[in-house]
Scaffold this motif. Sequence first.
Motif, PDB file in Angstrom:
ATOM      1  N   SER A  79       0.158  12.892   0.468  1.00  0.00           N
ATOM      2  CA  SER A  79      -0.443  12.728   1.793  1.00  0.00           C
ATOM      3  C   SER A  79      -1.174  11.394   1.903  1.00  0.00           C
ATOM      4  CB  SER A  79      -1.379  13.895   2.115  1.00  0.00           C
ATOM      5  OG  SER A  79      -2.580  13.796   1.400  1.00  0.00           O
ATOM      6  N   ASN A  80      -1.593  10.808   0.772  1.00  0.00           N
ATOM      7  CA  ASN A  80      -2.143   9.450   0.805  1.00  0.00           C
ATOM      8  C   ASN A  80      -1.088   8.473   1.307  1.00  0.00           C
ATOM      9  OD1 ASN A  80      -4.732   9.998  -0.114  1.00  0.00           O
ATOM     10  ND2 ASN A  80      -4.151   9.769  -2.257  1.00  0.00           N
ATOM     11  N   ASN A 132      -0.641   9.106   4.974  1.00  0.00           N
ATOM     12  CA  ASN A 132      -1.789   8.545   5.680  1.00  0.00           C
ATOM     13  C   ASN A 132      -1.643   7.028   5.808  1.00  0.00           C
ATOM     14  OD1 ASN A 132      -4.258   8.809   6.995  1.00  0.00           O
ATOM     15  ND2 ASN A 132      -5.408   8.395   5.132  1.00  0.00           N
ATOM     16  N   ALA A 133      -1.096   6.392   4.790  1.00  0.00           N
ATOM     17  CA  ALA A 133      -0.848   4.946   4.855  1.00  0.00           C
ATOM     18  C   ALA A 133       0.212   4.626   5.903  1.00  0.00           C
ATOM     19  CB  ALA A 133      -0.427   4.428   3.487  1.00  0.00           C
ATOM     20  N   TYR A 152       0.973   4.081  -3.065  1.00  0.00           N
ATOM     21  CA  TYR A 152       0.628   5.490  -2.900  1.00  0.00           C
ATOM     22  C   TYR A 152       1.802   6.409  -3.219  1.00  0.00           C
ATOM     23  CZ  TYR A 152      -3.978   4.611  -0.974  1.00  0.00           C
ATOM     24  OH  TYR A 152      -5.282   4.250  -0.809  1.00  0.00           O
ATOM     25  N   GLU A 190       0.830  -1.207   0.000  1.00  0.00           N
ATOM     26  CA  GLU A 190       0.000   0.000   0.000  1.00  0.00           C
ATOM     27  C   GLU A 190       0.867   1.261   0.000  1.00  0.00           C
ATOM     28  OE1 GLU A 190      -3.498   2.024   2.767  1.00  0.00           O
ATOM     29  OE2 GLU A 190      -2.656   0.091   3.323  1.00  0.00           O
ATOM     30  N   SER A 244       2.016   9.088  -6.302  1.00  0.00           N
ATOM     31  CA  SER A 244       2.247  10.520  -6.090  1.00  0.00           C
ATOM     32  C   SER A 244       3.383  11.050  -6.956  1.00  0.00           C
ATOM     33  CB  SER A 244       2.550  10.784  -4.617  1.00  0.00           C
ATOM     34  OG  SER A 244       3.806  10.271  -4.264  1.00  0.00           O
ATOM     35  N   SER A 287      -2.058  14.262   7.948  1.00  0.00           N
ATOM     36  CA  SER A 287      -1.262  13.664   6.870  1.00  0.00           C
ATOM     37  C   SER A 287      -0.703  14.735   5.928  1.00  0.00           C
ATOM     38  CB  SER A 287      -2.102  12.671   6.070  1.00  0.00           C
ATOM     39  OG  SER A 287      -2.476  11.589   6.868  1.00  0.00           O
ATOM     40  N   TRP A 311      -1.644  16.322  -2.142  1.00  0.00           N
ATOM     41  CA  TRP A 311      -2.737  15.419  -1.770  1.00  0.00           C
ATOM     42  C   TRP A 311      -2.346  13.961  -2.002  1.00  0.00           C
ATOM     43  CZ3 TRP A 311      -7.033  15.890   0.947  1.00  0.00           C
ATOM     44  CH2 TRP A 311      -7.944  14.846   0.907  1.00  0.00           C
ATOM     45  N   SER A 312      -1.746  13.662  -3.160  1.00  0.00           N
ATOM     46  CA  SER A 312      -1.396  12.269  -3.430  1.00  0.00           C
ATOM     47  C   SER A 312      -0.253  11.796  -2.532  1.00  0.00           C
ATOM     48  CB  SER A 312      -1.045  12.074  -4.903  1.00  0.00           C
ATOM     49  OG  SER A 312       0.077  12.850  -5.258  1.00  0.00           O
ATOM     50  N   ARG A 361      -6.744  13.495   7.804  1.00  0.00           N
ATOM     51  CA  ARG A 361      -6.182  13.917   6.511  1.00  0.00           C
ATOM     52  C   ARG A 361      -5.363  15.188   6.668  1.00  0.00           C
ATOM     53  NH1 ARG A 361      -4.822  11.800   1.711  1.00  0.00           N
ATOM     54  NH2 ARG A 361      -6.490  10.359   2.159  1.00  0.00           N
TER      55      ARG A 361
END
Length: 182
Positions: free
Chosen positions: A100-101, A104-105, A30, A26, A34, A129, A97-98, A126
């Motif tokens: 931060s995915n 966040n993972a 991500y 994961e 990004s 993140s 944003w990408s 979020r």
Amino acid sequence: MIINLMFIREMVRRFQEDEIPRLSAELAYYFLLSLFPFLIFLFTLLAYLPIPHEDILSVVRQYAPKEALHLIEASIHRVMGYQNGKLLSFSIIGAIWSASNGMNAIVRAFNRAYDVEENRPFFIARGVSVLLTIGMIFVIIVALVLPVFGKMIGLFLFSAFGFSKTFLTVWNALRWVISSLL
């Protein structure tokens, strides 16, 4: 010997229980995802800098596959051919944003590893993140800029503020320490 065997069994059990392969896949997904918004941001930003297109294309030619080179060159000429503030704004928001995915993972992976239940609302989680992503970007920039441009920064500070020669000696040592610690 028995302690080592017990440690290995516990480590394998935790490895399976915490789903380490799934979480690492994961994270890789991500962060790879990004990369593309970041490249769009980077090439849009380059249109604002006084760097000739040919210099950038010569670097890209070294690493890009020959089959995709024509498509990449056309895209770079198109993006760098004009300054587009809307595309620059959209690309930086998309890149953060990408990325931060991915951050966040990482938070979810740590929560899983330490058996912590996530109880924050989506927007708070979020936001954390995004802030961690911006912090990571800052750390990476400082860690890369200090070794490369640190001497010039030290000379600028020396001449602008009239520091003593001791400052330059301390600064040259300190920039490496700061970069390594970051």
